[in-house]
Write an enzyme that holds these catalytic residues in place. Sequence first.
Site, PDB file in Angstrom:
ATOM      1  N   THR A   2       1.290  -0.442  -0.471  1.00 49.93           N
ATOM      2  CA  THR A   2       0.135  -0.106  -0.545  1.00 49.93           C
ATOM      3  C   THR A   2       0.950   1.358   0.211  1.00 49.93           C
ATOM      4  OG1 THR A   2      -1.227   0.885   1.621  1.00 49.93           O
ATOM      5  CG2 THR A   2      -0.480   0.016   1.932  1.00 49.93           C
ATOM      6  N   ASP A   3       0.215   2.277  -0.553  1.00 54.54           N
ATOM      7  CA  ASP A   3       1.093   3.677  -0.727  1.00 54.54           C
ATOM      8  C   ASP A   3       1.146   4.131   0.502  1.00 54.54           C
ATOM      9  OD1 ASP A   3      -1.613   4.251  -0.352  1.00 54.54           O
ATOM     10  OD2 ASP A   3      -1.941   5.905  -1.906  1.00 54.54           O
ATOM     11  N   GLU A   4       0.242   3.339   1.182  1.00 52.45           N
ATOM     12  CA  GLU A   4       0.823   4.026   3.549  1.00 52.45           C
ATOM     13  C   GLU A   4       2.084   3.785   3.534  1.00 52.45           C
ATOM     14  OE1 GLU A   4      -3.519   3.963   4.785  1.00 52.45           O
ATOM     15  OE2 GLU A   4      -4.652   3.418   3.562  1.00 52.45           O
ATOM     16  N   TYR A  11      -1.683  -0.400  11.028  1.00 52.03           N
ATOM     17  CA  TYR A  11      -1.702  -1.301   9.912  1.00 52.03           C
ATOM     18  C   TYR A  11      -0.066  -0.501   9.260  1.00 52.03           C
ATOM     19  CZ  TYR A  11      -3.088  -1.557   4.842  1.00 52.03           C
ATOM     20  OH  TYR A  11      -3.225  -1.230   3.685  1.00 52.03           O
ATOM     21  N   LYS A  60       2.264  -3.039   7.391  1.00 50.00           N
ATOM     22  CA  LYS A  60       2.943  -3.847   6.316  1.00 50.00           C
ATOM     23  C   LYS A  60       4.601  -2.973   5.382  1.00 50.00           C
ATOM     24  CE  LYS A  60       0.411  -4.305   3.564  1.00 50.00           C
ATOM     25  NZ  LYS A  60      -0.705  -5.624   2.603  1.00 50.00           N
TER      26      LYS A  60
HETATM   27  P1  NAD Z   1     -10.192  -7.352   2.749  1.00 47.40           P
HETATM   28  O1  NAD Z   1      -9.418  -7.098   3.880  1.00 47.40           O
HETATM   29  O2  NAD Z   1     -10.474  -7.389   2.155  1.00 47.40           O
HETATM   30  O3  NAD Z   1      -8.498  -9.081   2.721  1.00 47.40           O
HETATM   31  C1  NAD Z   1      -7.771  -9.283   3.511  1.00 47.40           C
HETATM   32  C2  NAD Z   1      -8.463 -11.899   3.164  1.00 47.40           C
HETATM   33  O4  NAD Z   1      -6.706 -11.516   3.575  1.00 47.40           O
HETATM   34  C3  NAD Z   1      -9.705 -11.550   3.630  1.00 47.40           C
HETATM   35  O5  NAD Z   1     -10.069 -12.369   2.279  1.00 47.40           O
HETATM   36  C4  NAD Z   1      -9.347 -12.502   4.703  1.00 47.40           C
HETATM   37  O6  NAD Z   1      -9.869 -13.833   5.532  1.00 47.40           O
HETATM   38  C5  NAD Z   1      -7.519 -12.830   4.436  1.00 47.40           C
HETATM   39  N1  NAD Z   1      -6.546 -12.871   5.568  1.00 47.40           N
HETATM   40  C6  NAD Z   1      -6.594 -12.642   6.427  1.00 47.40           C
HETATM   41  N2  NAD Z   1      -5.554 -13.072   6.873  1.00 47.40           N
HETATM   42  C7  NAD Z   1      -4.975 -13.955   6.570  1.00 47.40           C
HETATM   43  C8  NAD Z   1      -4.045 -15.400   7.127  1.00 47.40           C
HETATM   44  N3  NAD Z   1      -3.817 -14.883   8.667  1.00 47.40           N
HETATM   45  N4  NAD Z   1      -3.979 -16.447   5.937  1.00 47.40           N
HETATM   46  C9  NAD Z   1      -4.880 -16.671   4.919  1.00 47.40           C
HETATM   47  N5  NAD Z   1      -5.928 -15.513   4.809  1.00 47.40           N
HETATM   48  C10 NAD Z   1      -5.871 -14.384   5.353  1.00 47.40           C
HETATM   49  O7  NAD Z   1      -9.083  -6.453   2.139  1.00 47.40           O
HETATM   50  P2  NAD Z   1      -8.091  -6.184   1.041  1.00 47.40           P
HETATM   51  O8  NAD Z   1      -8.370  -4.362   0.841  1.00 47.40           O
HETATM   52  O9  NAD Z   1      -8.868  -7.059  -0.191  1.00 47.40           O
HETATM   53  O10 NAD Z   1      -6.636  -5.749   0.720  1.00 47.40           O
HETATM   54  C11 NAD Z   1      -6.073  -6.911   0.121  1.00 47.40           C
HETATM   55  C12 NAD Z   1      -4.755  -6.910  -0.007  1.00 47.40           C
HETATM   56  O11 NAD Z   1      -3.914  -4.653  -0.946  1.00 47.40           O
HETATM   57  C13 NAD Z   1      -3.989  -6.077   1.545  1.00 47.40           C
HETATM   58  O12 NAD Z   1      -2.207  -6.742   2.030  1.00 47.40           O
HETATM   59  C14 NAD Z   1      -3.356  -4.710   1.384  1.00 47.40           C
HETATM   60  O13 NAD Z   1      -2.600  -4.579   2.417  1.00 47.40           O
HETATM   61  C15 NAD Z   1      -3.409  -4.271   0.205  1.00 47.40           C
HETATM   62  N6  NAD Z   1      -3.785  -2.673  -0.015  1.00 47.40           N
HETATM   63  C16 NAD Z   1      -5.574  -2.855   0.189  1.00 47.40           C
HETATM   64  C17 NAD Z   1      -5.852  -1.431   0.064  1.00 47.40           C
HETATM   65  C18 NAD Z   1      -7.466  -0.757  -0.289  1.00 47.40           C
HETATM   66  O14 NAD Z   1      -7.025   0.434  -1.197  1.00 47.40           O
HETATM   67  N7  NAD Z   1      -8.111  -1.882   0.261  1.00 47.40           N
HETATM   68  C19 NAD Z   1      -5.235  -0.506  -1.237  1.00 47.40           C
HETATM   69  C20 NAD Z   1      -3.836  -0.960  -1.171  1.00 47.40           C
HETATM   70  C21 NAD Z   1      -3.362  -1.870  -0.519  1.00 47.40           C
HETATM   71  P1  TYD Z   2     -10.307   4.328   4.631  1.00 45.66           P
HETATM   72  O1  TYD Z   2     -11.723   3.958   3.683  1.00 45.66           O
HETATM   73  O2  TYD Z   2     -10.543   3.391   5.738  1.00 45.66           O
HETATM   74  O3  TYD Z   2      -9.428   3.847   4.276  1.00 45.66           O
HETATM   75  P2  TYD Z   2      -8.147   4.174   4.414  1.00 45.66           P
HETATM   76  O4  TYD Z   2      -7.732   5.019   5.794  1.00 45.66           O
HETATM   77  O5  TYD Z   2      -6.730   3.041   4.451  1.00 45.66           O
HETATM   78  O6  TYD Z   2      -7.192   5.402   3.392  1.00 45.66           O
HETATM   79  O7  TYD Z   2     -10.634   5.398   5.046  1.00 45.66           O
HETATM   80  C1  TYD Z   2     -11.206   6.241   3.911  1.00 45.66           C
HETATM   81  C2  TYD Z   2     -10.418   8.150   4.289  1.00 45.66           C
HETATM   82  O8  TYD Z   2     -12.132   8.008   4.723  1.00 45.66           O
HETATM   83  C3  TYD Z   2      -9.721   8.158   5.495  1.00 45.66           C
HETATM   84  O9  TYD Z   2      -9.242   9.267   5.393  1.00 45.66           O
HETATM   85  C4  TYD Z   2     -10.855   8.500   6.482  1.00 45.66           C
HETATM   86  C5  TYD Z   2     -11.978   8.779   5.998  1.00 45.66           C
HETATM   87  N1  TYD Z   2     -13.151   7.666   7.287  1.00 45.66           N
HETATM   88  C6  TYD Z   2     -14.206   8.649   7.997  1.00 45.66           C
HETATM   89  O10 TYD Z   2     -13.749  10.017   6.960  1.00 45.66           O
HETATM   90  N2  TYD Z   2     -15.474   8.119   8.321  1.00 45.66           N
HETATM   91  C7  TYD Z   2     -15.087   6.784   8.277  1.00 45.66           C
HETATM   92  O11 TYD Z   2     -15.847   6.331   8.679  1.00 45.66           O
HETATM   93  C8  TYD Z   2     -13.756   5.671   7.701  1.00 45.66           C
HETATM   94  C9  TYD Z   2     -14.247   4.396   7.700  1.00 45.66           C
HETATM   95  C10 TYD Z   2     -12.772   6.768   6.781  1.00 45.66           C
END
Ligand code: NAD
Ligand code: TYD
Length: 334
Positions: free
Chosen positions: A123-125, A148, A152
């Site tokens: 993630t960019d975070e 978090y 990562k």
């Molecule tokens: P999510 O929380 O929706 O899914 C995570 C999945 O991992 C779930 O299906 C969960 O059951 C599985 N999991 C958790 N712990 C596990 C373990 N110990 N063993 C096996 N499976 C396990 O997350 P997401 O939003 O789909 O994100 C997926 C990846 O992408 C993550 O690594 C996250 O850091 C990265 N990412 C997400 C975003 C975003 O905006 N959602 C952006 C950039 C990167």
């Molecule tokens: P989120 O979807 O949790 O992603 P991330 O924190 O990984 O960027 O949140 C996106 C943005 O929205 C973040 O700046 C926090 C804000 N946010 C709210 O204002 N209210 C909410 O209930 C949530 C979940 C997030």
Amino acid sequence: MTRLLVTGAAGFIGSNFVRRALETAPHLRLIAYDALTYAGNLANLSDVLSDERLTFVRGDICDSDQLDALPQVDAIINFAAESHVDRSIMGSAEFVRTNIQGVHTLLEYARRTNVSRLVQVSTDEVYGSLGSTGKFTEESPLAPNSPYSASKAAGDLLARAYHETHKTPVIVTRCSNNYGPYQFPEKVIPLFITNRLQDLKVPLYGDGLNVRDWIHVQDHCDALLLVLDKGAPGVVYNIGGGCEITNLELTREILRRLDSDESCIERVTDRPAHDRRYAVDFSRISSQLGWQPEIDFAEGLSATVDWYRRNEAWWRAVKDGQYLEYYNKQYAQR
Ligand code: NAD
Ligand code: TYD
């Protein structure tokens, strides 16, 4: 034929990736591996579970015995993670376990089995927070601010070290905020959409002026398929949507699509250490691999709102927590 292990395949991005890979990459055979935590949901894969190119295995990435029991694979892509910043503020033990120990266990597994690629989806975070100008490049220092993002970043650094020390063919990708179908309604876009569909207010943190760079999940998945195919081991690739918007503007865009006005916004206390701005420079993946995002944000957001309208049973079950018992029991009976 390439046998690909997709860990975290039942989550938001993993399930979209599985669907996209089956549609666009006929040479791939997939093992979808997932521990089915609260965020993992077999309903996310229900339309593809019967595909003969896909096998689902319930397993934990921290468990090397479970990994060793899998058939030999050629490559791995790791989506498995604890992924929600607010949960990591409430308690971070699971984040350390899955995002650090789990990545370590996968790296060891990759070494033992001599896979040709391991893509670590990050993630960019990990770069922390930007001021009002500039973008994160792959050379930006890692400066995570939440448990978090710190977990990562630790996983990313282990991946780097395994490449340097053991020549493990690891590639790290760092993407901006994703949106689209099957996103768990704890994240801001699906939370706000489903809250309005339930006639609830939407909780906006702080002054609402934090900026995120949004990308449609399908664009992210296409970038990952390209990286798997053509990316160079040891290299980090940033992936971004090129679409910066404040949370307040985003909220207005969501409300407008749901015939709601600003009286539906509830201003709530800010998240601690809330990163102010993310913006991703993705020129490396563009110039080296020829990728760029295709989906326009306004259109992608409208399609996403429609998806949640049409899939009320999916999100109601997820919001009620019933899906865990229901789908996992159902699958165990197969
Ligand atoms: P999510 O929380 O929706 O899914 C995570 C999945 O991992 C779930 O299906 C969960 O059951 C599985 N999991 C958790 N712990 C596990 C373990 N110990 N063993 C096996 N499976 C396990 O997350 P997401 O939003 O789909 O994100 C997926 C990846 O992408 C993550 O690594 C996250 O850091 C990265 N990412 C997400 C975003 C975003 O905006 N959602 C952006 C950039 C990167
Ligand atoms: P989120 O979807 O949790 O992603 P991330 O924190 O990984 O960027 O949140 C996106 C943005 O929205 C973040 O700046 C926090 C804000 N946010 C709210 O204002 N209210 C909410 O209930 C949530 C979940 C997030």
